[in-house]
Design an enzyme around this catalytic site. Structure first.
Site, short mmCIF file in Angstrom:
data_model
loop_
_atom_site.label_atom_id
_atom_site.label_comp_id
_atom_site.label_asym_id
_atom_site.label_seq_id
_atom_site.Cartn_x
_atom_site.Cartn_y
_atom_site.Cartn_z
N ASP A 7 0.88 -1.17 0.00
CA ASP A 7 0.00 0.00 0.00
C ASP A 7 0.92 1.22 0.00
O ASP A 7 1.40 1.63 1.05
CB ASP A 7 -0.91 -0.01 1.23
CG ASP A 7 -1.79 1.22 1.30
OD1 ASP A 7 -2.18 1.75 0.25
OD2 ASP A 7 -2.10 1.66 2.44
N GLU A 69 -1.35 -1.26 -4.81
CA GLU A 69 -2.59 -0.51 -5.00
C GLU A 69 -2.42 0.51 -6.11
O GLU A 69 -1.39 1.19 -6.20
CB GLU A 69 -2.96 0.20 -3.70
CG GLU A 69 -4.30 0.92 -3.78
CD GLU A 69 -4.70 1.55 -2.47
OE1 GLU A 69 -4.84 2.78 -2.44
OE2 GLU A 69 -4.87 0.80 -1.48
N ASP A 141 -2.26 0.95 7.40
CA ASP A 141 -1.47 0.78 6.17
C ASP A 141 -1.13 -0.69 5.92
O ASP A 141 -1.19 -1.17 4.79
CB ASP A 141 -0.18 1.60 6.24
CG ASP A 141 -0.47 3.09 6.39
OD1 ASP A 141 -1.17 3.63 5.53
OD2 ASP A 141 0.01 3.69 7.37
#
Length: 179
Positions: A7, A69, A141
């Site tokens: 991420d 992502e 996260d």
């Protein structure tokens, strides 16, 4: 298959590692790479920390595939550009390790993990904890990174088959259509 989820973020990049064997998922590790040791305005130093951190994760955990992502377009174009550079450093590090890289949007990850694309951070954290049978809720996260790995564990084979048949959208078309 060992999956490394990422991420990306300029200040904090979450990571999550899990093993997938069929429908069975096993937690391996998770955490964050923080760039606070570099000065706030020193973008190249922050990107180097991310690049080196991702390469270290690959060396330590030996994943077979990575998942990152896809950056969404934010209301603040400057923030979007900075996030895109952080994401680029992460993807470049993964590719330099010769890892295949899959990509999912936050909406796709939330849909796969929490059941709807508008899930709040706390919902994603709780579902990741439940799905991986973790003793505590992971940091936001890290939970997002684990969520990306979970998404790929469940959807990766199907996406690969669709891609082989030429039936998937490109990242560029997803941006044109607003994802």
């Amino acid at each position: 298959m060992r999956i490394l989820g990422i991420d990306p973020g300029l200040r904090t990049t979450g990571f999550g590692v899990l093993d997938a064997e069929g429908a069975q998922l096993r937690y391996v590790a998770s955490g964050v790479i923080q760039t606070a040791s570099a000065e706030l305005g020193d973008l190249p130093a922050r990107l180097k920390i991310l690049f080196d951190g991702i390469r270290e994760l690959q060396s330590r955990y030996q994943p077979e595939v990575a998942v990152v992502e896809i950056v969404f377009v934010n209301v603040n174009p400057q923030a979007t550009l900075l996030l895109g550079q952080a994401r680029g450093a992460c993807v470049t590090a993964l590719v330099s390790c010769e890892l295949p890289v899959a990509e999912y949007t936050a909406l796709q990850m939330k849909q796969a993990v929490a059941g709807h694309g508008k899930a709040a951070k706390a919902q994603v954290q709780a579902m990741v904890q439940r799905l991986l049978q973790l003793p505590a809720v992971p940091r936001a996260d890290a939970a997002d990174a684990l969520g990306l790995a979970i998404t790929h564990a469940h959807a990766g084979r199907t996406v690969d088959r669709l891609r082989a048949a030429g039936l998937t959208r490109t990242t560029a078309s997803m941006y044109r259509r607003g994802r």
